[in-house]
Design a protein around this motif. Structure first.
Motif, PDB file in Angstrom:
ATOM      1  N   ARG B 116      45.871  46.681  33.456  1.00 45.02           N
ATOM      2  CA  ARG B 116      46.823  47.759  33.130  1.00 45.02           C
ATOM      3  C   ARG B 116      46.496  49.016  33.920  1.00 45.02           C
ATOM      4  O   ARG B 116      47.379  49.688  34.435  1.00 45.02           O
ATOM      5  N   VAL B 117      45.183  49.341  34.011  1.00 44.65           N
ATOM      6  CA  VAL B 117      44.776  50.552  34.738  1.00 44.65           C
ATOM      7  C   VAL B 117      45.027  50.384  36.243  1.00 44.65           C
ATOM      8  O   VAL B 117      45.492  51.303  36.917  1.00 44.65           O
ATOM      9  N   LEU B 118      44.770  49.190  36.753  1.00 40.05           N
ATOM     10  CA  LEU B 118      45.015  48.945  38.185  1.00 40.05           C
ATOM     11  C   LEU B 118      46.499  49.108  38.489  1.00 40.05           C
ATOM     12  O   LEU B 118      46.883  49.683  39.513  1.00 40.05           O
ATOM     13  N   ALA B 119      47.349  48.620  37.566  1.00 37.91           N
ATOM     14  CA  ALA B 119      48.802  48.761  37.763  1.00 37.91           C
ATOM     15  C   ALA B 119      49.198  50.232  37.791  1.00 37.91           C
ATOM     16  O   ALA B 119      50.075  50.643  38.541  1.00 37.91           O
ATOM     17  N   MET B 120      48.538  51.055  36.964  1.00 38.37           N
ATOM     18  CA  MET B 120      48.812  52.499  36.968  1.00 38.37           C
ATOM     19  C   MET B 120      48.527  53.089  38.346  1.00 38.37           C
ATOM     20  O   MET B 120      49.182  54.024  38.788  1.00 38.37           O
ATOM     21  N   VAL B 123      48.045  49.149  42.113  1.00 37.62           N
ATOM     22  CA  VAL B 123      47.389  47.996  42.727  1.00 37.62           C
ATOM     23  C   VAL B 123      48.066  46.705  42.257  1.00 37.62           C
ATOM     24  O   VAL B 123      48.248  46.495  41.060  1.00 37.62           O
ATOM     25  N   GLY B 124      48.456  45.873  43.197  1.00 43.01           N
ATOM     26  CA  GLY B 124      49.106  44.605  42.884  1.00 43.01           C
ATOM     27  C   GLY B 124      48.533  43.471  43.694  1.00 43.01           C
ATOM     28  O   GLY B 124      47.495  43.632  44.355  1.00 43.01           O
ATOM     29  N   LYS B 125      49.224  42.336  43.692  1.00 45.49           N
ATOM     30  CA  LYS B 125      48.638  41.135  44.311  1.00 45.49           C
ATOM     31  C   LYS B 125      48.497  41.225  45.831  1.00 45.49           C
ATOM     32  O   LYS B 125      47.726  40.494  46.433  1.00 45.49           O
ATOM     33  N   TYR B 146      36.838  41.189  37.367  1.00 45.91           N
ATOM     34  CA  TYR B 146      37.750  40.293  36.632  1.00 45.91           C
ATOM     35  C   TYR B 146      39.151  40.888  36.523  1.00 45.91           C
ATOM     36  O   TYR B 146      40.140  40.157  36.539  1.00 45.91           O
ATOM     37  N   GLY B 147      39.214  42.213  36.420  1.00 47.80           N
ATOM     38  CA  GLY B 147      40.524  42.867  36.348  1.00 47.80           C
ATOM     39  C   GLY B 147      41.294  42.685  37.648  1.00 47.80           C
ATOM     40  O   GLY B 147      42.486  42.386  37.648  1.00 47.80           O
ATOM     41  N   VAL B 148      40.584  42.859  38.773  1.00 46.31           N
ATOM     42  CA  VAL B 148      41.225  42.726  40.084  1.00 46.31           C
ATOM     43  C   VAL B 148      41.738  41.291  40.265  1.00 46.31           C
ATOM     44  O   VAL B 148      42.873  41.071  40.697  1.00 46.31           O
ATOM     45  N   GLU B 149      40.911  40.328  39.895  1.00 46.98           N
ATOM     46  CA  GLU B 149      41.343  38.934  40.020  1.00 46.98           C
ATOM     47  C   GLU B 149      42.552  38.664  39.146  1.00 46.98           C
ATOM     48  O   GLU B 149      43.467  37.941  39.524  1.00 46.98           O
ATOM     49  N   GLY B 152      45.708  39.501  40.575  1.00 46.73           N
ATOM     50  CA  GLY B 152      46.013  38.647  41.724  1.00 46.73           C
ATOM     51  C   GLY B 152      45.722  39.290  43.062  1.00 46.73           C
ATOM     52  O   GLY B 152      46.079  38.754  44.113  1.00 46.73           O
ATOM     53  N   ALA B 153      45.048  40.447  43.042  1.00 48.03           N
ATOM     54  CA  ALA B 153      44.659  41.076  44.304  1.00 48.03           C
ATOM     55  C   ALA B 153      43.408  40.371  44.832  1.00 48.03           C
ATOM     56  O   ALA B 153      42.786  39.589  44.133  1.00 48.03           O
ATOM     57  N   THR B 154      43.067  40.680  46.087  1.00 49.31           N
ATOM     58  CA  THR B 154      41.867  40.086  46.675  1.00 49.31           C
ATOM     59  C   THR B 154      40.683  40.978  46.360  1.00 49.31           C
ATOM     60  O   THR B 154      40.725  42.170  46.660  1.00 49.31           O
ATOM     61  N   VAL B 155      39.653  40.417  45.776  1.00 52.48           N
ATOM     62  CA  VAL B 155      38.501  41.252  45.445  1.00 52.48           C
ATOM     63  C   VAL B 155      37.390  41.068  46.469  1.00 52.48           C
ATOM     64  O   VAL B 155      37.102  39.954  46.899  1.00 52.48           O
ATOM     65  N   VAL B 156      36.823  42.204  46.903  1.00 49.51           N
ATOM     66  CA  VAL B 156      35.668  42.178  47.806  1.00 49.51           C
ATOM     67  C   VAL B 156      34.484  42.723  47.008  1.00 49.51           C
ATOM     68  O   VAL B 156      34.368  43.926  46.794  1.00 49.51           O
ATOM     69  N   PRO B 157      33.630  41.830  46.521  1.00 52.29           N
ATOM     70  CA  PRO B 157      32.561  42.251  45.594  1.00 52.29           C
ATOM     71  C   PRO B 157      31.333  42.797  46.302  1.00 52.29           C
ATOM     72  O   PRO B 157      30.342  42.109  46.435  1.00 52.29           O
ATOM     73  N   LEU B 158      31.401  44.057  46.751  1.00 48.48           N
ATOM     74  CA  LEU B 158      30.297  44.611  47.529  1.00 48.48           C
ATOM     75  C   LEU B 158      29.153  45.167  46.707  1.00 48.48           C
ATOM     76  O   LEU B 158      28.073  45.378  47.213  1.00 48.48           O
ATOM     77  N   SER B 159      29.433  45.435  45.416  1.00 49.70           N
ATOM     78  CA  SER B 159      28.425  46.094  44.592  1.00 49.70           C
ATOM     79  C   SER B 159      28.041  47.426  45.254  1.00 49.70           C
ATOM     80  O   SER B 159      28.818  47.956  46.057  1.00 49.70           O
TER      81      SER B 159
END
Ligand SMILES: [Zn+2]
Lengths: 128, 431
Positions: B116-120, B123-125, B146-149, B152-159
């Motif tokens: 929900r926050v990403l949509a605000m 951010v989309g697929k 998990y929210g990004v996934e 449906g967006a592409t997640v780059v888990p850089l930490s």
């Protein structure tokens, strides 16, 4: 002559000067002369080096705040009263000298001056 | 874009009804599954039947960090370990870590809330999102991930850490959005400017949280990176990031109220206070399975607004956080929040907003020293200019804090940068 001087902000912490000289040494940069102004908490290291642009880039990379300042270099005659005579010539032509130090060269000493308007001051000295 | 219109745009009546139904259920659930809560309720002479709706919330006892510590590590869990699919923990500055747990369903709700926050933030697929929160026991990394996934967006888990790699990936993968702490984003901004690579980036938005930040900091991030910066709020005890977030209007953070019931109370009297007044934020989880918490005192100071937002969402909004009741310093009898220093420095615009406050007591008098990093952009090689700058900062801070600090300029990037949370205060006073 106008020279590019490197100015580095350095905290009063053990080993900080050595960190700077290490960077310069590793980058193959020769220090021609330097002056260090200090307060209780930090110092300002001013350097004339063989390659100021490279030195700036390398010191920035190492995390030092560094800037390049134009300073005026005046060849000094090695005689009594030279500095006094030069200052007399400048009187009335510049607002103030922020700082000065010397640079030894093969042709004798050179006085480095930081003034607000280096090229104008250079003209004044040449015309007299 | 609104991720879940049914839940985010329901009328106040519908929301009250949903919250009441869920609260009754949750109270019953904790009473029967968490011994600690059952004893607490019994001690207060309460039975689950006494709670018939959200108007009865004030009858319930509060939960604090101490309750979690007293029951360390899993004493407040309402499910057997076989139902717990994940553990996170927050490193307490004092004492033991606080351990939190999630069922599979809790993880789904969490992902929904972050979505929900990403949509605000738009951010989309089609987006590529770099998650530069720490991965591990800290909820930031995996919660965001998990929210990004889920959207449906592409997640780059850089930490966190390794700035060089962060920027290379951001550039080479055409990252369009980043999630990290605001202070870490400021740090990355400095590096982007240093390397002069802004034109090569595709970055459009940032979703920042895990530490309080100011409107001035948002303005800086937005103007320096040419992006939109959104705020995401959360705390591990309640869930993690995603409890609330702000929409494009930036008029407060929309709370995911169908899952978390908010209250604002006076930190002194512990009684509820109205919309628009600043007090301590309290949350009751409404759907949590593994670690349901009743009236958890967050220590965060803010105010609430139940009015409908221009974006169409009806969920209540939190104003910007004023600070934390436990972040507040009392120096020479004056209440001081680190956020005031940050706001004042940003407003000045001549120094970097990286600072460290050192509080001490010398001869029974409180002293405040503020270390400020010199900014290369405003760097002068004349001592008198630096001295003038020091004087100016002292003056600005004195105006803002009402006490005179001793200001000391330090080299850039010498103050600890946050990869989790920035350290802004060292209190050396032995009280
Ligand atoms: Zn809105």
């Amino acid at each position: 002559m106008i020279l590019k001087q490197l100015s580095v902000f350095v905290e009063n912490k053990e080993g900080r000067m050595k960190d700077i000289t290490q960077v310069l040494k590793d980058s193959g940069i020769n220090i021609k002369t330097l002056s260090l102004a200090d307060t209780t908490e930090y110092g300002m290291l001013r350097l004339i080096v063989s390659d100021p642009d490279l030195a700036k880039a390398k010191l920035r990379e190492a995390g030092f705040p560094v800037s390049i300042t134009d300073v005026l270099a005046v060849k000094a005659d090695d005689r009594i009263g030279f500095l006094h005579d030069m200052l007399c010539k400048l009187e009335g032509n510049i607002s103030s000298i922020e700082y000065m130090y010397t640079l030894p060269t093969e042709e004798g000493p050179v006085v480095i001056l930081k003034v607000a308007n280096p090229s104008e001051v250079e003209q004044v000295l040449e015309n007299i | 874009m609104i991720w879940n219109e049914t839940k985010e745009c329901m009328s106040r009546d519908e929301m009250n009804h949903l919250q009441s139904t869920r609260l009754v259920k949750q109270v019953n659930y904790v009473y029967h599954n968490v011994e600690y809560y059952r004893k607490k309720m019994q001690a207060a002479g309460l039975e689950p039947g006494d709670i018939t709706g959200i108007e009865d919330i004030t009858k319930l006892p509060f939960t604090t960090k101490d309750d979690l510590r007293n029951t360390y590590p899993c004493g407040l869990f309402a499910v057997p370990r076989s139902e717990v699919v994940r553990i996170h923990a927050s490193s307490g500055t004092t004492g033991k870590a606080t351990v939190v747990g999630y069922t599979r369903r809790d993880i789904e709700v969490w992902s929904e809330c972050v979505s929900r926050v990403l949509a605000m933030a738009g951010v989309g697929k089609n987006d590529t999102v770099q998650v530069s929160y720490g991965y591990g026991l800290f909820t930031g990394g995996l919660g965001a991930h998990y929210g990004v996934e889920n959207v449906g967006a592409t997640v780059v888990p850089l930490s966190t850490g390794n700035t060089k790699k962060q920027l290379t990936m951001m550039k080479d993968l055409g990252v369009t959005s980043i999630m990290c702490t605001p202070s870490y984003l400021m740090y990355l901004t400095e590096s982007i400017e240093e390397q002069g690579i802004l034109d090569e980036l595709q970055l459009k938005s940032a979703v920042c949280g895990a530490e309080p930040w100011t409107e001035e900091m948002r303005n800086q991030i937005e103007s320096r990176l040419h992006i939109k910066a959104h705020d995401i709020y959360g705390l591990s005890e309640i869930m993690g990031p995603g409890v609330a977030g702000d929409c494009v209007y930036h008029k407060g953070l929309h709370i995911n109220e169908d899952h978390f019931l908010p209250e604002i109370i006076s930190a002194e009297t512990l009684t509820p206070i109205g919309d628009g007044e600043i007090g301590e934020l309290v949350f009751t989880t409404l759907t949590k399975e593994a670690l349901p918490l009743i009236r958890y005192r967050t220590k965060d100071l803010t105010s609430i607004n139940h009015g409908k937002c221009e974006c169409g969402r009806t969920t209540a909004r939190l104003s910007r956080f004023v600070g934390r009741s436990d972040d507040m310093l009392i120096i020479r009898g004056v209440n001081v929040f680190p956020s005031q220093v940050e706001a004042a420095l940003l407003e000045m615009g001549e120094v970097s907003p990286n600072y460290l406050m050192i509080v001490d007591r010398v001869n029974n008098l409180d002293t405040l020293e503020v270390l400020v990093e010199v900014d290369e952009k405003f760097f002068s090689d004349e001592i008198k200019e630096l001295e003038n700058l020091t004087k100016k900062i002292t003056h600005v801070l004195q105006q803002a804090l009402l006490i005179q600090p001793k200001v000391k300029l330090v080299e850039p990037k010498t103050l600890e940068r946050s990869e989790g949370k920035a350290k802004r205060v060292i209190d050396k006073r032995k009280l």
